[in-house]
Design an enzyme around this catalytic site. Structure first.
Site, PDB file in Angstrom:
ATOM      1  N   ASN A  89       0.870  -1.215   0.044  1.00  0.00           N
ATOM      2  CA  ASN A  89      -0.103  -0.020   0.022  1.00  0.00           C
ATOM      3  C   ASN A  89       0.903   1.340   0.057  1.00  0.00           C
ATOM      4  OD1 ASN A  89       0.023  -1.025   3.128  1.00  0.00           O
ATOM      5  ND2 ASN A  89      -1.063   0.945   3.257  1.00  0.00           N
ATOM      6  N   ASP A  90       0.608   2.138   0.968  1.00  0.00           N
ATOM      7  CA  ASP A  90       1.285   3.432   0.805  1.00  0.00           C
ATOM      8  C   ASP A  90       2.679   3.567   0.138  1.00  0.00           C
ATOM      9  OD1 ASP A  90      -1.229   3.898   2.252  1.00  0.00           O
ATOM     10  OD2 ASP A  90      -0.405   5.232   3.915  1.00  0.00           O
TER      11      ASP A  90
END
Length: 564
Positions: A89-90
């Site tokens: 993710n991020d």
């Protein structure tokens, strides 16, 4: 922010998007024929675990290959960054050091059986081809929890005392629900980090949401500046040494949900270094603005203590369904004026409303966007960030097919070149016929077996749009996935331009030379890659069309280099 879903529980604290306000025009209700109808005029013209600093450059294929390897899973992108397996993710903001961009993303090696992320390291020389370097900061290593979102900086002046040029990463760690900010130090160029003995460098003052520190050097004041997500507020802190932080002020919003992944940076307006604005960005829930989760931003002034926005109304870096946790950065190799005039950006192509339910097989968590270049310019009297695909992306383009002066009527579909590659770039210049102006034009992408996604322009409302309600994933995912996403698309000199970057599981649409962007995951039928166009309610003229295949740019995997 780490919210990796597990089998046993939904992602804690996940933002939930409200239904959008956009309504489909009446024309959308017209039945869509399953196949391409009678062909009309148009002449097509063929135009042709661990890396080390000593590892060599990424291996680029001697001959371009436009077809993904046969053993790749159905939706593995041809030229977007994904992990070999598990969860991503991020993004974490890249930096340039020792001839390479160093980039990190949140990675969960235990997905789907366990939670917690760590920083996975990838490097690149051109922001298009990527090489895995392994886990740089491991989770659960210092007793303060997993490793979540933050930022890394090069301490060129040795302000922190670990040596000039040390790479300092400050990020959120979460233990038993409490979020704190910790420091990790690398003295080998960003490949491996050690936990600072004095962690946490910022202990939680009693806040539920207190995360995602973004740090920049404030040249004018000679100090470090941090933006921190604190629920409905972005807090601002300063420090002389990256260890002791002083709170200065907060930027509060009650209309955008829980704020995350802030960013704060300075840019020149229209390339004029004597006229600069600060830009504050954050991951938000845009439900009150007819949006889903995304990246909002404000331009304004930073005076060393407070940020004063030029306008309370947020702007959007991308209005698509899947562009979140954005990071931006400049290029230290450029002159100061050039660094102020443009920046790079990358975002996470996913949405927490369905992040753990995608039909991908060997990895989860979506993909990273292509890197974009940002400039700040005056648009209709307002400083606005313009986004375009990074120039190096052109190195992936093969010989293009082109067409000019195609007339698309509402009686039939017009023939288009068919993509011969798994990923491609489609550029079109569109205008309506004055006497028989169309209400809409629609391009169907990833078309096959009755499934497709639609990219189009509603000329009547002046909106570009992306619709995924007829792709193969739509029925199995939450309603928010099926909502149409729109962006303003007013004609410029009578023309609306679209620049589509299409990959195996995504489309990024740059409208009017990057005035707006719509980025979305899309899932066609396995092996389907058809492309067609139709006009609704009249005639659309495609002044020009250019379809270029994009070569496969596989990530140079650790396994491929014999690393264990």
């Amino acid at each position: 922010m780490n919210r990796t879903p597990s089998r046993d529980a939904p992602p804690g604290g996940a933002l939930r998007a409200r239904p959008g306000r956009w309504r489909r025009p009446v024309a959308w209700a017209i039945a869509v024929a399953a196949g391409v109808a009678t062909l009309i005029a148009g002449v097509l013209i063929a135009t042709g675990e661990g890396g080390t600093p000593e590892s060599g450059p990424p291996m680029h294929a001697a001959e371009p290959d436009f077809t993904r390897p046969a053993d790749w899973s159905t939706y593995r992108p041809a030229m977007h960054l994904t992990p070999d397996e598990r969860w991503m993710n991020d993004p974490q903001r890249p930096f340039w050091l020792d001839g390479r961009w160093h980039y990190y993303y949140l990675y969960n090696a235990d997905y789907p059986d366990g939670n917690g992320t760590e920083w996975y390291h990838a490097t690149s020389t051109d922001l298009v081809h990527w090489r895995e370097e392994g886990v740089a900061i491991a989770k659960y290593d210092n007793g303060l929890g997993d490793i979540e979102t933050g930022s890394a900086v090069i301490d060129t002046e040795n302000t922190a005392g670990f040596g000039a040029g040390a790479v300092i990463a400050i990020m959120t760690q979460q233990h038993e629900g409490v979020q704190r900010q910790s420091m990790f130090v690398s003295t080998d160029g960003g490949y491996r980090f050690e936990s600072y003995d004095g962690n946490p460098v910022m202990d939680n003052p009693g806040e539920t949401h207190w995360r995602d520190p973004k740090i920049v050097w404030d040249d004018e004041r000679g100090e470090w500046l941090m933006a921190l997500a604190e629920g409905h507020k972005i807090g601002f802190y300063t420090s002389p040494d990256l260890k002791a932080w002083s709170y200065r002020s907060g930027f509060e919003r009650d209309d955008l949900g829980i704020l995350e992944c802030p960013d704060l940076f300075r840019m020149s307006l229209d390339g004029d270094p004597s006229n600069t604005r600060w830009v504050l960005a954050a991951g938000v829930n845009g439900g009150e603005y007819g949006m889903t989760t995304g990246t909002a931003y404000w331009t304004g002034d930073w005076n060393g203590t407070t940020f004063a926005a030029d306008d309370a109304e947020p702007q959007w870096l991308d209005r698509g369904a899947d562009f979140y946790a954005t990071v931006t950065w400049d290029d230290p190799r450029r002159s100061e004026s050039d660094r102020l005039s443009s920046r790079y950006a990358i975002g996470w192509l996913n949405n927490w409303a369905y992040a753990g339910d995608l039909p991908t097989e060997d990895w989860q968590g979506g993909v990273d966007s292509v890197v974009r270049e940002l400039v700040l310019t005056d648009r209709d009297g307002r400083p606005t960030l313009i986004s375009t695909p990074v120039g190096e992306l052109a190195s992936l383009e093969g010989d293009a097919e082109t067409a000019r002066a195609l007339e698309v009527t509402d009686a039939a579909a017009t023939p288009l070149p068919q993509p011969s590659s798994d990923a491609y770039r489609l550029r079109v210049d569109l205008r309506t016929d004055g006497e028989q102006a169309a209400r809409e034009v629609r391009f169907r992408i990833k078309q096959g077996d009755g499934a497709y996604a639609t990219v189009g322009v509603d000329f009547a409302s002046g909106q570009a749009f992306v619709a995924r309600d007829t792709d193969t994933a739509a029925a199995a995912l939450p309603p928010v996935y099926r909502e149409v996403r729109t962006a303003p698309a007013p004609p410029r000199d009578g023309v609306v331009t679209l620049d589509l970057i299409v990959d195996a599981s995504s489309v990024e649409v740059f409208v009017n030379d990057g005035e707006q962007v719509l980025s979305s995951l899309v899932f066609g039928a396995p092996g389907a890659n058809g492309l067609s166009v139709e006009s609704v309610g009249g005639t659309t003229v495609i002044d020009s069309l250019r379809l270029a295949p994009l070569t496969v740019a596989p990530v140079d995997r650790l396994a491929a280099r014999g690393a264990g």
